[in-house]
Scaffold this motif. Sequence first.
Motif, PDB file in Angstrom:
ATOM      1  N   VAL A   1      34.409  42.632  51.801  1.00  0.00           N
ATOM      2  CA  VAL A   1      34.811  41.261  52.135  1.00  0.00           C
ATOM      3  C   VAL A   1      36.030  41.375  53.044  1.00  0.00           C
ATOM      4  CG1 VAL A   1      35.541  39.020  51.274  1.00  0.00           C
ATOM      5  CG2 VAL A   1      33.947  40.420  49.924  1.00  0.00           C
ATOM      6  N   ARG A   2      35.856  40.925  54.280  1.00  0.00           N
ATOM      7  CA  ARG A   2      36.915  41.080  55.278  1.00  0.00           C
ATOM      8  C   ARG A   2      37.193  39.755  55.956  1.00  0.00           C
ATOM      9  NH1 ARG A   2      36.824  45.093  60.607  1.00  0.00           N
ATOM     10  NH2 ARG A   2      38.566  44.099  61.695  1.00  0.00           N
ATOM     11  N   ASP A   3      38.494  39.434  56.091  1.00  0.00           N
ATOM     12  CA  ASP A   3      38.875  38.228  56.838  1.00  0.00           C
ATOM     13  C   ASP A   3      39.680  38.637  58.061  1.00  0.00           C
ATOM     14  OD1 ASP A   3      41.845  38.161  56.355  1.00  0.00           O
ATOM     15  OD2 ASP A   3      41.213  38.033  54.275  1.00  0.00           O
ATOM     16  N   ASN A   4      39.873  37.708  58.963  1.00  0.00           N
ATOM     17  CA  ASN A   4      40.643  37.992  60.184  1.00  0.00           C
ATOM     18  C   ASN A   4      41.994  37.279  60.167  1.00  0.00           C
ATOM     19  OD1 ASN A   4      39.859  35.356  60.528  1.00  0.00           O
ATOM     20  ND2 ASN A   4      39.100  35.598  62.620  1.00  0.00           N
ATOM     21  N   GLY A   5      42.514  37.077  58.952  1.00  0.00           N
ATOM     22  CA  GLY A   5      43.812  36.439  58.814  1.00  0.00           C
ATOM     23  C   GLY A   5      44.958  37.382  59.137  1.00  0.00           C
ATOM     24  N   PRO A   6      46.190  36.989  58.797  1.00  0.00           N
ATOM     25  CA  PRO A   6      47.366  37.816  59.134  1.00  0.00           C
ATOM     26  C   PRO A   6      47.544  39.015  58.229  1.00  0.00           C
ATOM     27  CG  PRO A   6      48.047  35.868  57.920  1.00  0.00           C
ATOM     28  CD  PRO A   6      46.562  35.712  58.161  1.00  0.00           C
ATOM     29  N   GLY A   7      46.700  39.154  57.209  1.00  0.00           N
ATOM     30  CA  GLY A   7      46.897  40.250  56.251  1.00  0.00           C
ATOM     31  C   GLY A   7      47.930  39.847  55.218  1.00  0.00           C
TER      32      GLY A   7
ATOM     33  N   GLN B   1      21.674  36.692  43.186  1.00  0.00           N
ATOM     34  CA  GLN B   1      20.785  35.655  43.718  1.00  0.00           C
ATOM     35  C   GLN B   1      21.550  34.386  44.074  1.00  0.00           C
ATOM     36  OE1 GLN B   1      17.668  35.045  40.855  1.00  0.00           O
ATOM     37  NE2 GLN B   1      16.781  37.086  41.166  1.00  0.00           N
ATOM     38  N   GLN B   2      22.699  34.183  43.427  1.00  0.00           N
ATOM     39  CA  GLN B   2      23.533  33.004  43.738  1.00  0.00           C
ATOM     40  C   GLN B   2      24.562  33.292  44.830  1.00  0.00           C
ATOM     41  OE1 GLN B   2      23.152  33.763  40.128  1.00  0.00           O
ATOM     42  NE2 GLN B   2      21.344  32.475  40.407  1.00  0.00           N
ATOM     43  N   LEU B   3      24.475  34.455  45.466  1.00  0.00           N
ATOM     44  CA  LEU B   3      25.474  34.823  46.460  1.00  0.00           C
ATOM     45  C   LEU B   3      25.416  33.925  47.692  1.00  0.00           C
ATOM     46  CD1 LEU B   3      27.727  36.845  46.747  1.00  0.00           C
ATOM     47  CD2 LEU B   3      26.141  38.419  47.866  1.00  0.00           C
ATOM     48  N   VAL B   4      24.218  33.531  48.090  1.00  0.00           N
ATOM     49  CA  VAL B   4      24.087  32.630  49.246  1.00  0.00           C
ATOM     50  C   VAL B   4      24.803  31.304  48.978  1.00  0.00           C
ATOM     51  CG1 VAL B   4      22.468  31.359  50.682  1.00  0.00           C
ATOM     52  CG2 VAL B   4      21.956  33.707  50.010  1.00  0.00           C
ATOM     53  N   ASP B   5      24.609  30.760  47.761  1.00  0.00           N
ATOM     54  CA  ASP B   5      25.292  29.510  47.414  1.00  0.00           C
ATOM     55  C   ASP B   5      26.808  29.695  47.403  1.00  0.00           C
ATOM     56  OD1 ASP B   5      22.824  28.288  47.104  1.00  0.00           O
ATOM     57  OD2 ASP B   5      22.709  28.746  44.956  1.00  0.00           O
ATOM     58  N   LEU B   6      27.269  30.852  46.914  1.00  0.00           N
ATOM     59  CA  LEU B   6      28.707  31.111  46.886  1.00  0.00           C
ATOM     60  C   LEU B   6      29.280  31.140  48.298  1.00  0.00           C
ATOM     61  CD1 LEU B   6      31.227  31.924  45.221  1.00  0.00           C
ATOM     62  CD2 LEU B   6      30.522  34.303  45.529  1.00  0.00           C
ATOM     63  N   VAL B   7      28.604  31.798  49.222  1.00  0.00           N
ATOM     64  CA  VAL B   7      29.077  31.867  50.607  1.00  0.00           C
ATOM     65  C   VAL B   7      29.032  30.491  51.259  1.00  0.00           C
ATOM     66  CG1 VAL B   7      28.572  32.824  52.888  1.00  0.00           C
ATOM     67  CG2 VAL B   7      28.478  34.299  50.871  1.00  0.00           C
TER      68      VAL B   7
ATOM     69  N   GLY C   1      44.479  38.724  40.740  1.00  0.00           N
ATOM     70  CA  GLY C   1      43.125  38.746  41.280  1.00  0.00           C
ATOM     71  C   GLY C   1      42.655  40.141  41.633  1.00  0.00           C
ATOM     72  N   LEU C   2      43.487  40.880  42.371  1.00  0.00           N
ATOM     73  CA  LEU C   2      43.107  42.233  42.765  1.00  0.00           C
ATOM     74  C   LEU C   2      43.000  43.155  41.563  1.00  0.00           C
ATOM     75  CD1 LEU C   2      45.215  42.724  46.019  1.00  0.00           C
ATOM     76  CD2 LEU C   2      42.951  41.748  45.731  1.00  0.00           C
ATOM     77  N   LEU C   3      43.903  42.970  40.606  1.00  0.00           N
ATOM     78  CA  LEU C   3      43.825  43.781  39.391  1.00  0.00           C
ATOM     79  C   LEU C   3      42.537  43.498  38.633  1.00  0.00           C
ATOM     80  CD1 LEU C   3      47.495  43.528  38.103  1.00  0.00           C
ATOM     81  CD2 LEU C   3      46.403  45.476  39.184  1.00  0.00           C
ATOM     82  N   GLY C   4      42.154  42.220  38.586  1.00  0.00           N
ATOM     83  CA  GLY C   4      40.905  41.873  37.917  1.00  0.00           C
ATOM     84  C   GLY C   4      39.705  42.507  38.599  1.00  0.00           C
ATOM     85  N   MET C   5      39.700  42.529  39.926  1.00  0.00           N
ATOM     86  CA  MET C   5      38.594  43.163  40.647  1.00  0.00           C
ATOM     87  C   MET C   5      38.554  44.666  40.373  1.00  0.00           C
ATOM     88  SD  MET C   5      38.331  41.219  44.340  1.00  0.00           S
ATOM     89  CE  MET C   5      40.066  41.230  44.747  1.00  0.00           C
ATOM     90  N   GLN C   6      39.716  45.288  40.316  1.00  0.00           N
ATOM     91  CA  GLN C   6      39.760  46.719  40.015  1.00  0.00           C
ATOM     92  C   GLN C   6      39.229  46.999  38.615  1.00  0.00           C
ATOM     93  OE1 GLN C   6      43.878  47.614  40.679  1.00  0.00           O
ATOM     94  NE2 GLN C   6      43.667  47.724  42.913  1.00  0.00           N
ATOM     95  N   GLU C   7      39.586  46.132  37.669  1.00  0.00           N
ATOM     96  CA  GLU C   7      39.098  46.305  36.299  1.00  0.00           C
ATOM     97  C   GLU C   7      37.576  46.170  36.258  1.00  0.00           C
ATOM     98  OE1 GLU C   7      40.646  46.967  33.355  1.00  0.00           O
ATOM     99  OE2 GLU C   7      42.490  47.383  34.446  1.00  0.00           O
ATOM    100  N   ARG C   8      37.038  45.211  36.996  1.00  0.00           N
ATOM    101  CA  ARG C   8      35.586  45.012  36.986  1.00  0.00           C
ATOM    102  C   ARG C   8      34.864  46.208  37.592  1.00  0.00           C
ATOM    103  NH1 ARG C   8      34.058  39.852  35.696  1.00  0.00           N
ATOM    104  NH2 ARG C   8      35.733  38.300  35.652  1.00  0.00           N
TER     105      ARG C   8
ATOM    106  N   ILE D   1      33.122  39.581  44.673  1.00  0.00           N
ATOM    107  CA  ILE D   1      33.024  38.814  45.921  1.00  0.00           C
ATOM    108  C   ILE D   1      33.628  37.431  45.740  1.00  0.00           C
ATOM    109  CG2 ILE D   1      31.396  37.779  47.550  1.00  0.00           C
ATOM    110  CD1 ILE D   1      29.541  40.169  47.007  1.00  0.00           C
ATOM    111  N   GLN D   2      33.382  36.809  44.614  1.00  0.00           N
ATOM    112  CA  GLN D   2      33.931  35.479  44.342  1.00  0.00           C
ATOM    113  C   GLN D   2      35.462  35.501  44.352  1.00  0.00           C
ATOM    114  OE1 GLN D   2      33.395  33.935  40.304  1.00  0.00           O
ATOM    115  NE2 GLN D   2      32.792  31.959  41.164  1.00  0.00           N
ATOM    116  N   GLU D   3      36.058  36.491  43.702  1.00  0.00           N
ATOM    117  CA  GLU D   3      37.515  36.581  43.668  1.00  0.00           C
ATOM    118  C   GLU D   3      38.077  36.899  45.050  1.00  0.00           C
ATOM    119  OE1 GLU D   3      41.198  36.197  42.318  1.00  0.00           O
ATOM    120  OE2 GLU D   3      39.411  35.859  41.086  1.00  0.00           O
ATOM    121  N   ALA D   4      37.381  37.742  45.817  1.00  0.00           N
ATOM    122  CA  ALA D   4      37.845  38.064  47.168  1.00  0.00           C
ATOM    123  C   ALA D   4      37.835  36.823  48.061  1.00  0.00           C
ATOM    124  CB  ALA D   4      36.968  39.158  47.761  1.00  0.00           C
TER     125      ALA D   4
END
Length: 369
Positions: free
Chosen positions: A308-314, A237-243, A325-332, A277-280
Amino acid sequence: MTPIAVRTGDNGWVTQADRLVDRVAAISRRITDAPEWPAVAAIGLGTAAVIETVVQLEGTGANLSIALLLALASTAPLAVSREHLVLGAGVVAVANLLSVLAYQWTTVAGLVALLAVIYLVGAVIVTGRRQRLKEAAARDESSRLVADTLLEHALRGERARIARELHDVVAHHISMIAVQAETARLTTPGLPAEGADRLVAIGDTARAALTEMRRLLGVLREDAGTEPTRKPQPSLQQLVDLVDDARDSTGASTRLIVHGLVGPLDPGLELIAFRIIQEALTNTRRHAPGAAVDVELEYGADELRLRVRDNGPGRSTGKSGEGHGLLGMQERAATVGGWLRTGPAPVNGFLVEATLPIPRPVSSETVAR
């Protein structure tokens, strides 16, 4: 002459020449490792060189004193080969060369001494190279062990934070059980005494469990290095505020796209989805500042899908550069039996994609069974 081949079990065919070379090398190592060998070799070869010089130059009219001096110079430096190898090798080589130039020959003992110092110099060079390789391998192993240790500590801290957050959710459910049991006991008209006693027991058990849960949460907070907070754990429900916060902080386009039939999910599942999503988004701000981001949430019948996708350089997804960060997301994601994939997006940018199974509701009939 063709060397004779000898069959040696499973090691294949080995020639006698190979066996001879190995034997000579072993004997050479045993000799050079002996502490007394330089002095013994210098005395023996020096004596042989003097005798050979006297025999060769007797009656030739050559200056015997200089020849004897060269004979000793071409052999005696072996005595200091351990402490001053380069100097000794240089003297032996020069003395043999001068003997050849002056008398068109040199002693056999001098040649043996020359071969010995050449062998010693080569052994030092090879040993030094091996030692450097060993030291480099040891440093690499030490660095790997340190990195593995740091990674393990980071994973433990991340797991403690995840467990703390999920235990907050569980503690809330337990407290609700206690409240509902007490409410049912007080508001149910005509409740039999036995039923009231059972509700009291349910409330007491829930409160005892809540006490133990709070004690456990205190330990988990210490492990995670966080301070206690009275704020409720976030949900979708707080996702809109996060974005909105992500868009305001970067000034770049950040969109929230939702597919499927939106409905309430298990609080623990919503918490994990929110944190991923927050960590991404945090990683995008760190590694691709100013990049546009799309956050997609797809509700399915049995699973919740996040992208979650960005258009940066990768960016690199190797463990050495990904941080925690990525390890934490995998653990979750793994906590609820889901999976998470990170890597370059199909065209450009970076993609974080997760699938989280939606637990089936437990019916009262199942509980009764």
